[in-house]
Design an enzyme around this catalytic site. Structure first.
Site, short mmCIF file in Angstrom:
data_model
loop_
_atom_site.label_atom_id
_atom_site.label_comp_id
_atom_site.label_asym_id
_atom_site.label_seq_id
_atom_site.Cartn_x
_atom_site.Cartn_y
_atom_site.Cartn_z
N LYS A 109 0.83 -1.21 0.00
CA LYS A 109 0.00 0.00 0.00
C LYS A 109 0.87 1.26 0.00
O LYS A 109 0.65 2.18 -0.78
CB LYS A 109 -0.91 -0.02 1.24
N ARG A 129 -3.39 2.89 8.65
CA ARG A 129 -3.73 1.61 8.01
C ARG A 129 -2.51 0.73 7.87
O ARG A 129 -1.42 1.21 7.58
CB ARG A 129 -4.26 1.84 6.59
N GLY A 148 -8.22 -7.18 4.86
CA GLY A 148 -9.06 -7.33 6.05
C GLY A 148 -8.40 -8.08 7.20
O GLY A 148 -9.02 -8.27 8.24
N MET A 159 -5.59 -7.27 8.93
CA MET A 159 -5.02 -6.45 10.00
C MET A 159 -5.93 -5.25 10.21
O MET A 159 -6.99 -5.15 9.62
CB MET A 159 -3.60 -6.07 9.66
N ARG A 166 -3.85 -1.44 -6.11
CA ARG A 166 -3.02 -2.65 -6.06
C ARG A 166 -3.51 -3.58 -7.17
O ARG A 166 -4.63 -3.41 -7.67
CB ARG A 166 -3.13 -3.35 -4.71
N HIS A 209 -16.16 -8.53 2.56
CA HIS A 209 -15.09 -9.40 3.08
C HIS A 209 -15.26 -10.84 2.58
O HIS A 209 -14.33 -11.46 2.07
CB HIS A 209 -15.11 -9.36 4.61
N SER A 229 13.38 -42.14 -12.38
CA SER A 229 12.26 -41.30 -11.93
C SER A 229 12.34 -41.21 -10.42
O SER A 229 12.36 -42.24 -9.73
CB SER A 229 10.94 -41.92 -12.37
N CYS A 253 8.26 -38.36 -9.96
CA CYS A 253 6.88 -38.81 -9.97
C CYS A 253 6.24 -38.90 -8.59
O CYS A 253 5.10 -39.30 -8.45
CB CYS A 253 6.73 -40.15 -10.69
N TYR A 287 11.24 -34.05 -16.88
CA TYR A 287 9.79 -33.93 -16.72
C TYR A 287 9.38 -34.14 -15.28
O TYR A 287 10.16 -34.67 -14.46
CB TYR A 287 9.06 -34.95 -17.62
C1 PEP Z 1 7.27 -42.32 -4.35
O1 PEP Z 1 7.76 -43.01 -3.46
O2 PEP Z 1 7.47 -41.10 -4.44
C2 PEP Z 1 6.39 -42.93 -5.37
C3 PEP Z 1 5.97 -42.23 -6.40
O3 PEP Z 1 6.01 -44.21 -5.17
P1 PEP Z 1 4.84 -44.61 -4.14
O4 PEP Z 1 4.21 -43.36 -3.64
O5 PEP Z 1 3.92 -45.47 -4.89
O6 PEP Z 1 5.60 -45.34 -3.08
#
Ligand code: PEP
Ligand code: MG
Length: 875
Positions: free
Chosen positions: A22, A92, A101, A103, A336, A455, A763, A830, A850
């Site tokens: 602000k 303020r 809202g 603070m 803002r 609010h 992975s 993953c 990825y």
């Molecule tokens: C992990 O361990 O991150 C994974 C993807 O395998 P899981 O969650 O199936 O053990």
């Protein structure tokens, strides 16, 4: 000496860390020559020092305050003690990241028993002067001394009733004078001290109160929800008052330069005539649409429209502007970047590019990853809506979404019932910041008062929570826990459905359908994909999930968890038959049945994936998830497997593990029973061969889990490769496949360069890797992690956001070493962290190819990858 206070003309937009959002924006508007009332900002550093020094205002702050008040008087001729040119100020809060809202604010500061008379004389309006005074007494009492608002409100409402006043504006000057006297008595009764008459003392106490409010519960909850650090403090802005409550040529309002719900390029705002600051935001009176100002004050409207355009062009983003009109003159009190729904954020980002204001890369950074979730939420089914019983159609569509739940009337109740697993709809006349935890816990929020900027509306939109405000044909009686609507009554526990996109409320539960995407969304996601470096795949195994993930833009499957294919009752029996088999022949027999399921499943998966890479993770069943536990279950399983319960119990005792998560799972199971993975690989390759006959070219990637030695991997790989070669020879054809491993143990990270030589891909399974790096059980850590985060022993839950210093180091090391020996090795993530925006920022900095996450997280992950890349290119 530390400079703790900056006059507005000393600051600029780049000083947000110090001046808060602000303060920095007020300075910037002043620099642009816009009509901003004069003032100064006390820095966030002063707040941090105040909190560090046990809530003692640093003495330099006090000295600099006097200095700034003096130079303020020199500039404007106004002072707290002047007879002719009385100075009154607003105080303020204003943190670096806006926390609407959360603070506190105090208006009309500087008034006392003498000054109120001077103001009455000067303005020739005693009513106005005493109205300002009673507001100050009320706000100061609540904010600085913690006197409950109710103490003032009850007297105020009783007074109105006794004198038959309908509106606040009907109360006479004398009436307000009496109210002020009574309000001062309330101070003595509640806190045993008088209202401070000395303006400088008022100011110092008000500044301290705002600093203190940085640490109040609702502010903490808001910061946790929005990932705002707790140690950056708030600035305080002291600004000359301008009065929106000084007659019918005055008013106050809030406007967005574009529609914050749909993103439409059209001024969107509300105002109240003869009203002061908080009246609009608090939603106590229902405000008028900004378009009405055109007929009421055409010149002011015209000037305002021009200013909003200037601000939007300057900031290159949609602005949320607070303004006040004092006797026909326009003042700006704040600008803002406006909070908006995800739908609006995307529409605005796309429009700003098309209008030539920003680049595509900049557009990608303008949408909050977390908000993407809102677009993926379901809506009510049209046909079901037509049949539904309407409770109200007069509400405002404050925050989109469709939700059903049972009614609760307080935030506490909402939280309690939600903790018990119930879905609730919070119904309140209006919400206040204290209700935030209850709002988080609810499926939807409904209020009878307040407009689109109340609010409830602002906070719900920020959270992406379904919300309807201003339901004027409904009465919510929180004392008797009853809702009165035109056709009847509802009571606590009754089920309602709330449509935050139309503002309608219905009786009972209504069927929903999944969200459809706008052209702007498609365009935006395309730009995000163009900007991103990291690819996004999905973790999925069911056809519905896989289809959803591909619709959301996944580039392949990063993890098929094959053990998840055995959770259904029929398949579970066969899996148990395998686990509990006592010899090789029994195992092979069980596997034959399992294989028939697997071939069918894989065929479906590969048919959906076609030539997109698809990682099938070979079985990794923690045994405890697959064995029966209760006596009843044991009896059932014994019956299904046609063995006695005694034999079953004996076999279970042999298999029993003290730490199943550290036990006989993943590749360890296949080292003991190689036929298991051989069966799976046969099923994968046979299904691929079948599809190849239909000219569908698949890209199976076979993944071996939980590896911690090179030999585990090479032993299994050798057997599996031989199995595949045999199948290829039998079919007289070749299959294009890869074999790689999950990196889930710290040891696997440390020997990455040796593993990489034998793997086509890695992975990172960050769930197990985090579990094993910390030694925190991923199944039980929930019992104590929140204590760790609350007491700052951990900043974040490492199962949700990457621990850069520990787990991150291991990942970085493994990636570097693997790519050194095999630059072409494909590396992904993953575990859960693959879908977390903050973690993705780190992965983008490392040589990872990825990330993979659950289908509904795919769009958010694509956006996070794009944003991290856009920031990286800027550096
Ligand atoms: C992990 O361990 O991150 C994974 C993807 O395998 P899981 O969650 O199936 O053990
Ligand atoms: Mg794992």
């Amino acid at each position: 000496m530390t400079q703790y206070i900056y006059a507005f003309d000393e600051g600029r937009i780049s000083m947000k860390d110090l001046l808060g959002g602000k303060g920095a924006n007020l300075s910037e508007m002043k620099r642009l020559g816009l009509p901003v009332p004069d003032g100064f900002t006390i820095t966030t550093e002063a707040c941090i020092d105040y909190l560090k020094q046990n809530e003692q205002l640093p003495s330099e702050v006090k000295t600099q305050l006097i200095h700034h008040l003096t130079s303020f008087s020199e500039r404007t001729g106004k002072s707290f003690s002047s007879d002719d040119d009385l100075l009154l100020v607003s105080v303020r809060s204003g943190a670096k990241i806006s926390m609407p809202g959360m603070m506190d604010t105090i208006l009309n500061l500087g008034l006392n028993d003498d000054n109120v008379k001077k103001l009455a004389e000067k303005t020739n309006d005693a009513r106005f002067a005493y109205d300002c005074y009673r507001r100050l007494l009320q706000m100061f009492g609540e904010v600085v001394y913690g006197i409950p608002m109710l103490a003032f409100d009850t007297y105020f409402d009783d007074f109105k009733n006794q004198h038959n006043y309908v509106n606040d504006a009907d109360i006479s000057a004398e009436g307000l004078q009496t109210i002020c006297e009574r309000f001062k008595e309330i101070y003595r009764e509640e806190v045993y001290k008088p209202f401070p008459q000395e303006p400088l003392k008022q100011l110092e106490e008000a500044i301290e109160a705002v600093f203190k409010s940085w640490d109040n519960d609702r502010a903490r909850v808001y910061r946790d929800l929005n990932d705002i650090p707790h140690d950056i403090g708030t600035a305080v802005n002291v600004q000359e008052m301008v009065f929106g409550n000084s007659g019918e040529q005055s008013g106050t309002g809030v406007a967005f330069t574009r529609d914050p719900v749909t993103g439409e390029n059209k001024l969107f705002g509300e105002y109240l005539l003869n009203a002061q600051g908080e009246d609009v935001v608090a939603g106590i009176r229902t405000p008028q649409d900004i378009d009405t100002l055109k007929s009421q004050m055409p010149d002011v409207h015209q000037e305002f429209v021009e200013v909003t355009k200037q601000l939007e062009t300057h900031y290159k983003d949609m602005q949320d502007i607070e303004f006040t009109i004092e006797n026909g003159k326009l003042y700006l009190l704040q600008t803002r970047n406006g909070k908006r729904t995800a739908r609006a954020a995307i529409q605005i980002a796309v429009d700003l590019v098309n209008e030539g204001l920003i680049s595509r890369e900049e557009a990608v950074t303008k949408v909050d990853v977390k908000s993407i979730d809102q677009l993926l939420h379901p809506n009510f089914k049209e046909e079901a809506l037509e049949q539904a019983t309407v409770i109200s159609k007069l509400g405002l569509p404050a925050s989109p979404g469709a939700a059903t739940g049972s009614i609760v009337f307080s935030a506490e109740e909402a939280k309690e019932q939600a903790d018990e697993g119930k879905k609730v709809v919070l119904m309140r006349p209006e919400t206040s910041p204290e209700d935030i935890e209850g709002m988080v816990a609810s499926e939807a929020i409904v209020t009878t008062h307040g407009g689109m900027t109340s609010h409830a509306a602002v906070v719900a939109r920020g959270m992406g929570k379904c919300c309807v405000t201003g339901c004027s044909d409904v009465e919510i009686d929180t004392v008797n826990k009853t809702v009165y609507y035109p056709d009847g009554e509802l009571h606590e526990g009754d089920i309602v459905s709330v449509d935050g996109s139309t503002g309608d409320i219905y009786l009972g539960e209504i069927e929903t359908v999944n969200a459809e995407h706008s052209d702007a969304f498609e365009q935006f996601m395309e730009w995000s994909e163009d900007t991103a470096r990291l690819q996004v795949r999905m973790n999925a195994e069911t056809p519905q999930d896989i289809q959803a993930g591909y619709n959301f833009g996944a580039k392949g499957i990063g993890l098929v968890r094959t053990e998840h294919m055995f959770f259904g009752p029929e398949r579970l029996v066969e899996m148990r038959r395998f686990i509990l088999a006592s010899n090789h022949d029994e195992r092979v027999e069980a596997l034959e049945k399992i294989k028939t399921y697997q071939v069918k499943d894989f065929e479906e998966i590969f048919r959906l994936s076609q030539d997109r890479p698809t990682i099938v993770r070979l079985l990794d069943p923690p045994l405890h998830e697959f064995l029966p536990s209760s006596d009843e279950d044991i009896q059932n399983v014994a019956q299904q497997l046609d063995i006695s319960t005694d034999i079953l119990r004996k076999r279970m005792a042999e298999l029993n593990e003290v730490n199943p998560m550290l036990g006989h799972r993943g590749c360890r199971l296949a080292v003991t029973y190689p036929e298991l993975y051989e069966m799976q690989v046969e099923a994968i390759i046979e299904s691929v061969l079948k599809l190849q006959q239909d000219d569908i070219k698949c890209q199976p990637e076979i993944m071996i889990p939980l590896v911690s030695t090179v030999e585990e991997f090479t032993t299994l790989k050798e057997r599996l490769a031989a199995t595949i070669t045999q199948l290829e020879n039998d079919a007289n054809t070749k299959v294009n496949y890869l074999i790689g491993t999950m990196i889930e143990t710290p040891r696997a990270c440390l020997i990455a360069q040796h593993l990489a030589k034998h793997c086509d891909f890695f992975s990172f399974g960050t769930n197990d890797l985090t579990q094993l790096t910390y030694g925190f059980s991923r199944d039980d850590a929930g019992k104590f992690i929140n204590v760790y985060t609350e007491s700052n022993i951990l900043q974040l839950d490492p199962f949700q956001t990457l621990d850069t210093d520990g787990v991150g180091q291991l990942i970085q090391l493994a990636v570097e070493q693997a790519k050194q020996v095999k630059p072409e090795i494909k590396i992904g993530v993953c575990g859960e962290l693959g879908g977390d925006a903050k973690s993705i920022y780190q992965f983008n900095n490392w040589n990872i190819d990825y990330v993979s996450c659950s289908p509904f997280r795919v769009p958010g992950a694509i956006l996070a990858t794009a944003q991290s890349q856009a920031e990286e290119s800027e550096r």
